[in-house]
Structures are given as structure tokens and as C-alpha cells.
Write a protein that holds these residues in place. Structure first.
Motif, PDB file in Angstrom:
ATOM      1  N   UNK A   1       6.386 -34.589 -23.964  1.00 58.43           N
ATOM      2  CA  UNK A   1       5.260 -34.533 -24.899  1.00 58.43           C
ATOM      3  C   UNK A   1       5.721 -34.233 -26.322  1.00 58.43           C
ATOM      4  N   UNK A   2       6.945 -33.702 -26.461  1.00 61.40           N
ATOM      5  CA  UNK A   2       7.438 -33.291 -27.768  1.00 61.40           C
ATOM      6  C   UNK A   2       8.434 -34.267 -28.373  1.00 61.40           C
ATOM      7  N   UNK A   3       9.082 -35.085 -27.540  1.00 60.88           N
ATOM      8  CA  UNK A   3      10.059 -36.044 -28.074  1.00 60.88           C
ATOM      9  C   UNK A   3      11.180 -36.295 -27.096  1.00 60.88           C
ATOM     10  N   UNK A   4      12.243 -36.939 -27.583  1.00 61.97           N
ATOM     11  CA  UNK A   4      13.397 -37.245 -26.765  1.00 61.97           C
ATOM     12  C   UNK A   4      14.295 -36.029 -26.600  1.00 61.97           C
ATOM     13  N   UNK A   5      14.977 -35.938 -25.479  1.00 63.78           N
ATOM     14  CA  UNK A   5      15.789 -34.762 -25.171  1.00 63.78           C
ATOM     15  C   UNK A   5      16.905 -34.554 -26.193  1.00 63.78           C
ATOM     16  N   UNK A   6      17.561 -35.637 -26.619  1.00 62.32           N
ATOM     17  CA  UNK A   6      18.676 -35.510 -27.563  1.00 62.32           C
ATOM     18  C   UNK A   6      18.197 -34.890 -28.875  1.00 62.32           C
TER      19      UNK A   6
END
Length: 323
Positions: free
Chosen positions: A163-168
């Protein structure tokens, strides 16, 4: 925060021991659990007390290991336990009964609280399938993304991270946030033989996790980046981090520093709340290599050819420097 743990007021060691928490006597263990039950009852919650946890009628389970360690290590003795336990239970229930930060915080507020949290692998093992982003950083230790809520930490399963963005990108943001945390307490320990190492302490749940941004921390405290040989590091529990930069030439007392940090790590790990590791590691270019192993007896050095070569090279460099 204390550098070395003081001796807590306890029942005699020859008193019968509690089966779950060996640092308690049977009487201390019974007193501790009675106080835990009473603290929950003050909040209108009747709980069933088990050896190492309590459970309520809704099927929720609350572990008590960290709270038991906190009480055990309180040098004021068990007369202080009721207040410590009430405060702990109050914080716990505020977290579990309150609204989720994911529902009440804006995305940018959540991102500002994002941190990489270094924990023992057993913290996430029951739900490992939900934490595929977790990264192993050393045997038995992993890094998981979490929210710093001040009084508590909220680990973030994969579905919430999405929900917040990509893991990297999230990990980059989390590391930046970690590096920006203030240093609450910094001390340099020095022995009579001249061995020195730095100790960082704090109430933050992420103090030990700052080893994940070790170079930035060393730069803030010493004014210099760590060299190519890295540093010796130890993270006994979540509120403490020790490190000793390794030089490139004329780095004397490295073995003595390793020995001193081994004693330090073991003493501060024992019976601590939020235990991380009793071992000493070699930090180099962001990677952790375990150098000292505690296996129920006396600590011993692990076999690591690269570190042995480094020691020989430094000794040879010193010999050449003084010849």
C-alpha cells in the motif's frame, strides 16, 4: 541506560527456580504472574495466565518474556514490579485496542515512521510467508520493515507494504529515516590496557538496528567514515549497540578489543528485554560476519579465514612500521 547491567535484587540462587524464567525463583515467578493478571483486570480484561503468556476470551495471546526480563533487571527489586507491569500492560492494550496506524495516518506520516528493524528470526517465523521482504543479515538475525510508534513497533507484512510502494524504495526510505535518528547516549569504554570501543544506547526500539546504517552512525559520532576493514560490532539487545572501527595500519589491540566486546555482549545480552545477540560480528561494507560464538559454555572464535588474514596483515603492518 547502563553500560553493564547491575545486579538486580533477587531471591537466593539456591531457591527453587521458575520453570519458564530461570532468573526468577518459584516465589518470584508466582508474584510476577499474579501482578500481570491484576494489571489486566484493572483494564477490565480477565486473562488466563500461562507459563510464558496470557490469553483472553477473544483468543488473543500476549507474551510476557520481555516484561519478565524488565522486572528481573529492575535493581529496585520486586516492590517496583506492580508499577512497571501496570505501565507495560497499559501501553500494550493501547496498541492492540486502538485504531491501526494504517487507518489513521496519512501515507507520508507512515513513511516518516518507517524503519528497518533488526530482530531474531523467531519474531517473524510463525508468519514468515507474510514477510517475504525480510532480509537475513546474520545467522538467526533478519531485517524487517516496521513502523516506529514510539511506545511500540508495528512490523509490516508484505500486503501492507504494497500500500506504501515498492520494497526497494521503501527500504531506502527506511534506512534514511534510521540514519536520521538522534543518538540518545554515546559512551566510549576504555580498559586499563588501552582497549577502546564505542557504545550507543537509547530508549528507541531501533538503537541496535542502527548497525544497518553503521557507516553513517560512525561518521556522526567520530567525524570519519569507517575504513575498508570495517568495524567490530555487538548488539546485545534492542537498546544497545557497541562498535570498534578497525584501522588500516598501526591498529593495535584489535584482539583485545574483540575479547572485551565479547564480555560486554554476553553480559548485556543475558536476561535482557528485547534480546538481539550475545555474539560479536565483523561489519564490513554493510555485511555482518559472526566472529564469536556462544554455545552454552565459554565463548569461542568462529573460523573465518578473511578475518585471520586481516589480523596477520595488521600485525605485519605494525611490525614493519616499527622496524
Amino acid at each position: 541506560m547502563r553500560i553493564f547491567p547491575p545486579a538486580p535484587r533477587r531471591d537466593r540462587r539456591d531457591a527453587p527456580r521458575d520453570a519458564e524464567y530461570g532468573f526468577f525463583s518459584l516465589d518470584e515467578g508466582a508474584h510476577f504472574r499474579a501482578q500481570v493478571r491484576e494489571a489486566f483486570a484493572e483494564h477490565g480484561l480477565e486473562v488466563t495466565v500461562h507459563a510464558g503468556a496470557v490469553s483472553d476470551s477473544a483468543g488473543r495471546h500476549f507474551g510476557m518474556a520481555n516484561l519478565a526480563a524488565i522486572c528481573h533487571n529492575d535493581v529496585r527489586g520486586r516492590k517496583r514490579w506492580p508499577k512497571v507491569i501496570r505501565e507495560h500492560v497499559g501501553r500494550l492494550l493501547r496498541v492492540v485496542d486502538g485504531p491501526s496506524p494504517l487507518e489513521t495516518f496519512a501515507p507520508e506520516q507512515l513513511l516518516a515512521r518507517l524503519r528497518p528493524w533488526m530482530v531474531t528470526q523467531d519474531v517473524i517465523e510463525p508468519d514468515a510467508a507474510q514477510y517475504t521482504h525480510a532480509r537475513v543479515v546474520a545467522p538467526g538475525l533478519c531485517e524487517v520493515l516496521a513502523l516506529d510508534m514510539g511506545e511500540s513497533v508495528m512490523t509490516l507484512p508484505d500486503k501492507y507494504l504494497a500500500l506504501l510502494g515498492g520494497v526497494v524504495d521503501l527500504r531506502i526510505r527506511a534506512l534514511d529515516n534510521l540514519g536520521a535518528l538522534p543518538v540518545e547516549s554515546h559512551t566510549v569504554l576504555q580498559s586499563a590496557g588501552g582497549t577502546r570501543f564505542d557504545v550507543v544506547m537509547g530508549d528507541s526500539f531501533f538503537t541496535a538496528s542502527r548497525v544497518l546504517a553503521m557507516n553513517e552512525l560512525a561518521r556522526d559520532l567520530t567525524g570519519r567514515d569507517l575504513g575498508p576493514n570495517g568495524a567490530l560490532v555487538a548488539m546485545p539487545h534492542r537498546h544497545q549497540l557497541a562498535f570498534r572501527p578497525i584501522g588500516t595500519v598501526q591498529d593495535t589491540n584489535l584482539v583485545q578489543a574483540l575479547n572485551a566486546m565479547t564480555v560486554f555482549a554476553a553480559a548485556n545480552f543475558e536476561d535482557a528485554a528485547g534480546q538481539v545477540s550475545p555474539h560479536v560480528y565483523w561489519w564490513r561494507r554493510g555485511a555482518l560476519t559472526q566472529l564469536v560464538l556462544h554455545d552454552g559454555g565459554q565463548p569461542g572464535c568462529t573460523e573465518n579465514g578473511e578475518f585471520e588474514v586481516l589480523l596477520m596483515w595488521l600485525e605485519g603492518s605494525n611490525a614493519g612500521e616499527h622496524s
